[in-house]
Design a protein around this motif. Structure first.
Motif, PDB file in Angstrom:
ATOM      1  N   PHE A  13       0.813  -1.217   0.000  1.00  0.00           N
ATOM      2  CA  PHE A  13       0.000   0.000   0.000  1.00  0.00           C
ATOM      3  C   PHE A  13       0.849   1.272   0.000  1.00  0.00           C
ATOM      4  N   SER A  14       2.154   1.127   0.132  1.00  0.00           N
ATOM      5  CA  SER A  14       2.983   2.308   0.390  1.00  0.00           C
ATOM      6  C   SER A  14       3.358   3.076  -0.891  1.00  0.00           C
ATOM      7  N   PRO A  15       2.901   4.326  -1.002  1.00  0.00           N
ATOM      8  CA  PRO A  15       3.279   5.117  -2.178  1.00  0.00           C
ATOM      9  C   PRO A  15       4.785   5.373  -2.205  1.00  0.00           C
ATOM     10  N   PHE A  16       5.388   5.397  -1.018  1.00  0.00           N
ATOM     11  CA  PHE A  16       6.825   5.699  -0.956  1.00  0.00           C
ATOM     12  C   PHE A  16       7.660   4.501  -1.407  1.00  0.00           C
ATOM     13  N   ARG A  19       7.679   4.252  -5.182  1.00  0.00           N
ATOM     14  CA  ARG A  19       8.670   5.103  -5.861  1.00  0.00           C
ATOM     15  C   ARG A  19       9.950   4.316  -6.144  1.00  0.00           C
ATOM     16  N   LEU A  38       4.118  -3.368   9.308  1.00  0.00           N
ATOM     17  CA  LEU A  38       4.114  -2.189  10.183  1.00  0.00           C
ATOM     18  C   LEU A  38       3.285  -2.408  11.451  1.00  0.00           C
ATOM     19  N   LYS A  41       5.910  -3.238  13.896  1.00  0.00           N
ATOM     20  CA  LYS A  41       7.055  -3.009  12.994  1.00  0.00           C
ATOM     21  C   LYS A  41       8.083  -4.124  13.184  1.00  0.00           C
ATOM     22  N   LYS A  53      11.936   4.874  11.513  1.00  0.00           N
ATOM     23  CA  LYS A  53      11.165   3.610  11.646  1.00  0.00           C
ATOM     24  C   LYS A  53      10.060   3.520  10.583  1.00  0.00           C
ATOM     25  N   LYS A  54      10.413   3.965   9.369  1.00  0.00           N
ATOM     26  CA  LYS A  54       9.426   3.974   8.281  1.00  0.00           C
ATOM     27  C   LYS A  54       9.960   3.216   7.084  1.00  0.00           C
ATOM     28  N   ILE A  55       9.018   2.702   6.284  1.00  0.00           N
ATOM     29  CA  ILE A  55       9.390   2.141   4.992  1.00  0.00           C
ATOM     30  C   ILE A  55       9.255   3.276   3.966  1.00  0.00           C
ATOM     31  N   PRO A  56       9.959   3.198   2.851  1.00  0.00           N
ATOM     32  CA  PRO A  56      10.813   2.112   2.388  1.00  0.00           C
ATOM     33  C   PRO A  56      12.232   2.178   2.961  1.00  0.00           C
ATOM     34  N   GLU A  67      14.446   6.774   3.153  1.00  0.00           N
ATOM     35  CA  GLU A  67      13.730   7.936   2.589  1.00  0.00           C
ATOM     36  C   GLU A  67      13.599   7.785   1.074  1.00  0.00           C
ATOM     37  N   SER A  68      12.336   7.697   0.627  1.00  0.00           N
ATOM     38  CA  SER A  68      12.076   7.338  -0.769  1.00  0.00           C
ATOM     39  C   SER A  68      12.798   8.220  -1.801  1.00  0.00           C
TER      40      SER A  68
HETATM   41  N1  GSH Z   1       9.300  10.609   4.005  1.00  0.00           N
HETATM   42  C1  GSH Z   1       9.226   9.180   3.985  1.00  0.00           C
HETATM   43  C2  GSH Z   1       9.711   8.664   2.626  1.00  0.00           C
HETATM   44  O1  GSH Z   1       9.609   9.406   1.650  1.00  0.00           O
HETATM   45  O2  GSH Z   1      10.234   7.540   2.560  1.00  0.00           O
HETATM   46  C3  GSH Z   1       7.791   8.760   4.284  1.00  0.00           C
HETATM   47  C4  GSH Z   1       7.674   7.256   4.425  1.00  0.00           C
HETATM   48  C5  GSH Z   1       6.361   6.852   5.100  1.00  0.00           C
HETATM   49  O3  GSH Z   1       5.588   7.699   5.604  1.00  0.00           O
HETATM   50  N2  GSH Z   1       6.134   5.544   5.148  1.00  0.00           N
HETATM   51  C6  GSH Z   1       4.978   5.022   5.840  1.00  0.00           C
HETATM   52  C7  GSH Z   1       5.452   4.388   7.154  1.00  0.00           C
HETATM   53  O4  GSH Z   1       6.411   3.666   7.187  1.00  0.00           O
HETATM   54  C8  GSH Z   1       4.297   3.908   5.040  1.00  0.00           C
HETATM   55  S1  GSH Z   1       3.579   4.525   3.565  1.00  0.00           S
HETATM   56  N3  GSH Z   1       4.728   4.671   8.231  1.00  0.00           N
HETATM   57  C9  GSH Z   1       5.027   4.126   9.524  1.00  0.00           C
HETATM   58  C10 GSH Z   1       4.940   5.161  10.589  1.00  0.00           C
HETATM   59  O5  GSH Z   1       4.580   6.315  10.292  1.00  0.00           O
HETATM   60  O6  GSH Z   1       5.226   4.843  11.743  1.00  0.00           O
END
Ligand code: GSH
Length: 230
Positions: A13-16, A19, A38, A41, A53-56, A67-68
């Motif tokens: 589902f992740s737009p990032f 990319r 997630l 996590k 702590k975010k994907i990707p 960071e995408s």
């Molecule tokens: N600025 C980051 C990028 O461009 O990679 C945004 C990445 C992002 O928001 N990823 C979301 C995520 O991992 C999934 S679409 N969210 C988990 C959280 O916010 O804890």
């Protein structure tokens, strides 16, 4: 080109994460996608992106990149010999492309998230109007950058195409959930055509999540956001 040891920690589902997949496809690279839920996590995520702590998260052998937009630039630089360049060759055009991706990540993401998160009708109407204003600006940018070609980047998908195109499915989701068009062919003729071309590009085709499946996911997100706001 077959490249070993490329892994992407992402989610359907992740737009990032999308990319990064598009960038890898454009470069013709083989890679493995490791699906992150997630919830909770994974250890791999917490270890590899301890700051956000975010994907990707992208793994190139033992190198870890987060960071995408940064990952897309990394891929473009490391595999610069491949036929296609994602960022413009000219420094000024490159600076502009970075500016618009940063604008999209700031303004567009904020308005789209507000449209999806708000339940109150009046507030939703306002957020829709704000999103439409941003879309008008992106339409203007498209017309200027593309110079009559198919993409922001010219004849092939570039940095801004990836940055904005990654949100295409979520545009469809907000339209579907609110029964109101966002990307309108009379108001945004350039972007409407661009969206069709982008979705059909071999580097993108098959990667955009199905709207119905994403709508169900967005409903869960809405509940989470509402609970967090309460
Ligand atoms: N600025 C980051 C990028 O461009 O990679 C945004 C990445 C992002 O928001 N990823 C979301 C995520 O991992 C999934 S679409 N969210 C988990 C959280 O916010 O804890």
């Amino acid at each position: 080109m077959a490249e070993r040891d490329l892994r992407l920690l992402g989610a359907w589902f992740s737009p990032f994460a999308l990319r990064v997949q598009i960038a890898l496809n454009l470069k013709g690279l083989d890679y493995e996608v490791v699906e992150e839920t997630l919830n909770p996590k994974s250890e791999l995520l917490l270890k590899s992106n301890p700051v956000h702590k975010k994907i990707p998260v992208f793994f190139h052998g033992d190198k870890v990149i987060c960071e995408s937009a940064i990952i897309v630039e990394y891929i473009d630089e490391v595999w610069s010999n491949n036929a296609l360049s994602i960022l413009p060759q000219n420094a000024y055009d490159r600076a502009n492309a970075r500016f618009w991706v940063s604008y999209i990540d700031d303004k567009w993401l904020t308005s789209l998230k507000s449209v999806l998160a708000t339940e109150d009708d009046e507030a939703k109407k306002l957020h829709f109007e704000q999103a439409e204003e941003v879309l008008e600006k992106v339409e203007e940018v498209f017309n200027k950058c593309s110079e009559g070609k198919a993409y922001f980047g010219g004849d092939t998908i570039g940095f801004v195409d990836i940055g904005f195109g990654s949100f295409l499915s979520f545009i469809r989701v907000s339209e579907n959930m609110n029964e109101r068009k966002l990307l309108d062919e009379t108001k945004h003729p350039g972007l409407t055509l661009w969206a069709e071309t982008f979705a059909a590009d071999p580097a993108v085709k098959g990667l955009l999540p199905e709207t119905e499946k994403l709508v169900e996911f967005a409903k869960i997100l809405q509940l989470k956001w509402a609970a967090a706001a309460a």
